[in-house]
Design a protein around this motif. Structure first.
Motif, PDB file in Angstrom:
ATOM      1  N   TYR A 187       0.827  -1.206   0.000  1.00 13.65           N
ATOM      2  CA  TYR A 187       0.000   0.000   0.000  1.00 13.65           C
ATOM      3  C   TYR A 187       0.862   1.257   0.000  1.00 13.65           C
ATOM      4  O   TYR A 187       1.944   1.299   0.597  1.00 13.65           O
ATOM      5  CB  TYR A 187      -0.936   0.010   1.208  1.00 13.65           C
ATOM      6  N   ARG A 188       0.324   2.284  -0.665  1.00 12.71           N
ATOM      7  CA  ARG A 188       0.956   3.606  -0.680  1.00 12.71           C
ATOM      8  C   ARG A 188       0.306   4.431   0.436  1.00 12.71           C
ATOM      9  O   ARG A 188      -0.791   4.965   0.264  1.00 12.71           O
ATOM     10  CB  ARG A 188       0.715   4.299  -2.024  1.00 12.71           C
ATOM     11  N   TYR A 189       0.978   4.525   1.555  1.00 13.26           N
ATOM     12  CA  TYR A 189       0.413   5.270   2.675  1.00 13.26           C
ATOM     13  C   TYR A 189       0.687   6.759   2.501  1.00 13.26           C
ATOM     14  O   TYR A 189       1.772   7.167   2.076  1.00 13.26           O
ATOM     15  CB  TYR A 189       0.983   4.764   3.992  1.00 13.26           C
ATOM     16  N   ALA A 190      -0.316   7.554   2.860  1.00 14.56           N
ATOM     17  CA  ALA A 190      -0.216   9.007   2.737  1.00 14.56           C
ATOM     18  C   ALA A 190       0.228   9.660   4.041  1.00 14.56           C
ATOM     19  O   ALA A 190       0.353  10.880   4.112  1.00 14.56           O
ATOM     20  CB  ALA A 190      -1.563   9.588   2.310  1.00 14.56           C
ATOM     21  N   LYS A 191       0.477   8.856   5.054  1.00 14.87           N
ATOM     22  CA  LYS A 191       0.903   9.339   6.362  1.00 14.87           C
ATOM     23  C   LYS A 191       1.646   8.211   7.055  1.00 14.87           C
ATOM     24  O   LYS A 191       1.718   7.094   6.537  1.00 14.87           O
ATOM     25  CB  LYS A 191      -0.315   9.748   7.194  1.00 14.87           C
ATOM     26  N   ALA A 192       2.223   8.513   8.207  1.00 13.55           N
ATOM     27  CA  ALA A 192       2.831   7.458   9.012  1.00 13.55           C
ATOM     28  C   ALA A 192       1.694   6.688   9.681  1.00 13.55           C
ATOM     29  O   ALA A 192       1.069   7.184  10.625  1.00 13.55           O
ATOM     30  CB  ALA A 192       3.765   8.066  10.049  1.00 13.55           C
ATOM     31  N   PRO A 193       1.379   5.473   9.204  1.00 11.49           N
ATOM     32  CA  PRO A 193       0.169   4.789   9.677  1.00 11.49           C
ATOM     33  C   PRO A 193       0.376   4.109  11.032  1.00 11.49           C
ATOM     34  O   PRO A 193       1.451   3.581  11.330  1.00 11.49           O
ATOM     35  CB  PRO A 193      -0.081   3.749   8.585  1.00 11.49           C
ATOM     36  N   SER A 194      -0.672   4.122  11.823  1.00  8.16           N
ATOM     37  CA  SER A 194      -0.651   3.352  13.068  1.00  8.16           C
ATOM     38  C   SER A 194      -0.758   1.868  12.707  1.00  8.16           C
ATOM     39  O   SER A 194      -1.108   1.506  11.580  1.00  8.16           O
ATOM     40  CB  SER A 194      -1.820   3.767  13.962  1.00  8.16           C
ATOM     41  N   ARG A 195      -0.476   0.997  13.674  1.00  5.18           N
ATOM     42  CA  ARG A 195      -0.572  -0.433  13.391  1.00  5.18           C
ATOM     43  C   ARG A 195      -2.016  -0.822  13.059  1.00  5.18           C
ATOM     44  O   ARG A 195      -2.256  -1.674  12.193  1.00  5.18           O
ATOM     45  CB  ARG A 195      -0.050  -1.238  14.578  1.00  5.18           C
ATOM     46  N   ALA A 201      -5.828  -1.944   6.286  1.00  3.11           N
ATOM     47  CA  ALA A 201      -5.525  -1.981   4.853  1.00  3.11           C
ATOM     48  C   ALA A 201      -5.012  -3.349   4.419  1.00  3.11           C
ATOM     49  O   ALA A 201      -5.423  -3.877   3.379  1.00  3.11           O
ATOM     50  CB  ALA A 201      -4.492  -0.907   4.511  1.00  3.11           C
ATOM     51  N   GLU A 202      -4.130  -3.952   5.212  1.00  8.86           N
ATOM     52  CA  GLU A 202      -3.404  -5.144   4.765  1.00  8.86           C
ATOM     53  C   GLU A 202      -3.939  -6.453   5.340  1.00  8.86           C
ATOM     54  O   GLU A 202      -3.495  -7.530   4.933  1.00  8.86           O
ATOM     55  CB  GLU A 202      -1.922  -4.991   5.116  1.00  8.86           C
ATOM     56  N   GLY A 203      -4.870  -6.379   6.284  1.00 10.44           N
ATOM     57  CA  GLY A 203      -5.472  -7.599   6.798  1.00 10.44           C
ATOM     58  C   GLY A 203      -4.960  -8.002   8.165  1.00 10.44           C
ATOM     59  O   GLY A 203      -3.937  -7.508   8.657  1.00 10.44           O
ATOM     60  N   HIS A 253      -4.265   5.667   3.376  1.00 13.66           N
ATOM     61  CA  HIS A 253      -3.506   5.259   2.191  1.00 13.66           C
ATOM     62  C   HIS A 253      -4.164   5.726   0.895  1.00 13.66           C
ATOM     63  O   HIS A 253      -5.308   6.185   0.877  1.00 13.66           O
ATOM     64  CB  HIS A 253      -3.332   3.737   2.163  1.00 13.66           C
ATOM     65  N   ARG A 254      -3.412   5.585  -0.195  1.00 14.04           N
ATOM     66  CA  ARG A 254      -3.895   5.934  -1.533  1.00 14.04           C
ATOM     67  C   ARG A 254      -4.014   4.689  -2.409  1.00 14.04           C
ATOM     68  O   ARG A 254      -3.833   4.747  -3.626  1.00 14.04           O
ATOM     69  CB  ARG A 254      -2.954   6.949  -2.181  1.00 14.04           C
ATOM     70  N   GLY A 255      -4.291   3.567  -1.806  1.00 13.78           N
ATOM     71  CA  GLY A 255      -4.463   2.335  -2.556  1.00 13.78           C
ATOM     72  C   GLY A 255      -3.174   1.539  -2.650  1.00 13.78           C
ATOM     73  O   GLY A 255      -2.087   2.008  -2.297  1.00 13.78           O
ATOM     74  N   ALA A 256      -3.305   0.303  -3.134  1.00 15.98           N
ATOM     75  CA  ALA A 256      -2.146  -0.581  -3.284  1.00 15.98           C
ATOM     76  C   ALA A 256      -1.454  -0.312  -4.611  1.00 15.98           C
ATOM     77  O   ALA A 256      -2.088   0.053  -5.609  1.00 15.98           O
ATOM     78  CB  ALA A 256      -2.581  -2.040  -3.203  1.00 15.98           C
TER      79      ALA A 256
END
Length: 397
Positions: A187-195, A201-203, A253-256
């Motif tokens: 995935y293309r994250y648009a920020k620093a993602p939390s867990r 997003a990823e399952g 995110h901006r999608g995979a």
């Protein structure tokens, strides 16, 4: 007649560039091609000069059109405020892609080059013209003119300029960390993602996946992760430069990324115990979903003249005449070693300039050009790199 010169052979998997003055100055003569050899000194090209070709009607017409549209040098204002100072001056930063530099203060002029987002040039204090540019055309260093539009800024705190504070690592074996997608969950994250945002997003299998990843191996390629830049602190959303195609944002995110996509990363960061790369498109991508590219062992080297040869992937036998004149084994040439050849051959063996012989089947031979492509013109100041895609060899001269 040109004297023998040195050239440089490079395997095509290596990045290569030759720094030179931008082309296109009126009255410039096409400069002799140069290469920095192993000793570091620029030398003239070993290749024959391109044939003189008259400029075609189309190029002559376009040149005349540009000349009539752009103001002549003697029509431009004169004064220190219209010139780029030797030191200091106003810095202009690109916030879109590309920002073109022209040889005249007009968008119909010849393009000398362009800036990518985050790249900067120094400009004069005042514009010389506003022809087809409301913000005005400014002289820039080292030469050329740039239109002051919304594509550029002088403010380093501009979101895009700040996000591109890190640029290519010039002088390093690779300018970026590179990776290719090998998972549909890159995935293309648009920020620093939390867990929790990563799991959404990823399952739910994310933790199990991360547990199988060798972070030690990742860091042998990426080096130690860096602290998060200001553009990623406090849950900030990464900006996007102008003219960069991107998908709409869905939460964090901006999608995979699509399959077989490749990324170049300015920097690598630890986010929630996981390594992410900040890409040149300003996306944050988990590196464990990619196949990272290590620095290649393949390299080229200097040669005295053409013809020359590049040893294939394996070693190559080295033969030398013994006391009775018979060729006998004398060690081996290393993989990808560059050899200068005399042009002499016998029994499928090729002679090197130091008196050794090598099996022709063990090397790729690079011959001196006797002709040039038809698109080269005598008034073209560009420098060219001869690339053999079939033989995966570059000849830089």
């Amino acid at each position: 007649m040109r004297s023998p010169a040195r050239a440089l052979l490079l395997a095509i998997s290596l990045p290569c560039c030759v720094r030179s003055e931008p082309p296109g100055l009126p009255g410039d003569e096409p400069a002799a091609s140069v290469v920095v050899t192993a000793g570091g000194a620029p030398t003239a090209s070993a290749l024959p000069p391109p044939p003189v070709r008259p400029a075609g009607k189309a190029s002559a017409a376009s040149a005349a059109s540009a000349a009539s549209a752009a103001p002549a040098d003697n029509e431009l204002p004169i004064g220190a405020e219209y010139e780029v100072p030797a030191e200091g001056g106003v810095e202009v930063i690109a916030v879109t892609r590309p920002v073109w530099i022209f040889d005249t203060p007009d968008s119909l002029g010849r393009r000398l080059g362009y800036l990518n987002p985050g790249e900067a040039v120094r400009r004069a204090e005042r514009p010389v013209s506003t022809r087809r540019c409301k913000g005005g055309w400014y002289r820039v260093a080292p030469r050329g003119f740039l239109c002051a539009s919304s594509d550029v800024t002088t403010d380093r705190s501009h979101p895009v300029a700040a996000a591109y504070a890190r640029l290519a690592r010039r002088g390093e074996p690779l300018p970026y960390v590179y990776g290719r997608v090998q998972s549909s969950l890159a995935y293309r994250y648009a920020k620093a993602p939390s867990r929790s945002e990563q799991r959404a997003a990823e399952g739910d299998e994310l933790d199990e996946h991360i547990g199988k990843v060798s972070r030690l191996y990742q860091q042998t390629i990426t080096g130690e992760p860096e602290p998060l830049p200001p553009s990623l602190l406090g849950g900030a959303i990464l900006p996007k430069a102008g003219n960069v195609t991107h998908r709409a944002r869905h939460g964090a995110h901006r999608g995979a990324a699509s399959g077989h996509s490749s990324f170049a990363f300015f920097s690598v960061h630890d986010v929630q115990g996981r390594l992410f790369g900040l890409s040149t498109e300003l996306d944050l991508v988990p590196l464990d979903r990619l196949k990272l590219a290590p620095v290649t062992r393949i390299h080229g080297g200097p040669i005295d003249d053409l013809p020359a040869a590049l040893v294939h992937r394996g070693t190559a036998a080295r033969l030398r005449p013994n006391g009775s004149g018979q060729l006998a084994a004398d060690g081996q040439f290393e993989p990808y070693e560059t050899l200068s050849l005399t042009g002499q051959a016998r029994d499928e063996l090729l002679e090197t300039r130091d008196g050794a012989w090598v099996p022709g089947k063990s090397v790729h031979v690079i011959k001196k050009r006797t002709s040039w492509p038809g698109f080269l013109r005598d008034d073209d100041p560009m420098k060219w790199i001869d690339v053999n895609l079939q033989g995966v060899v570059r000849t830089v001269s």
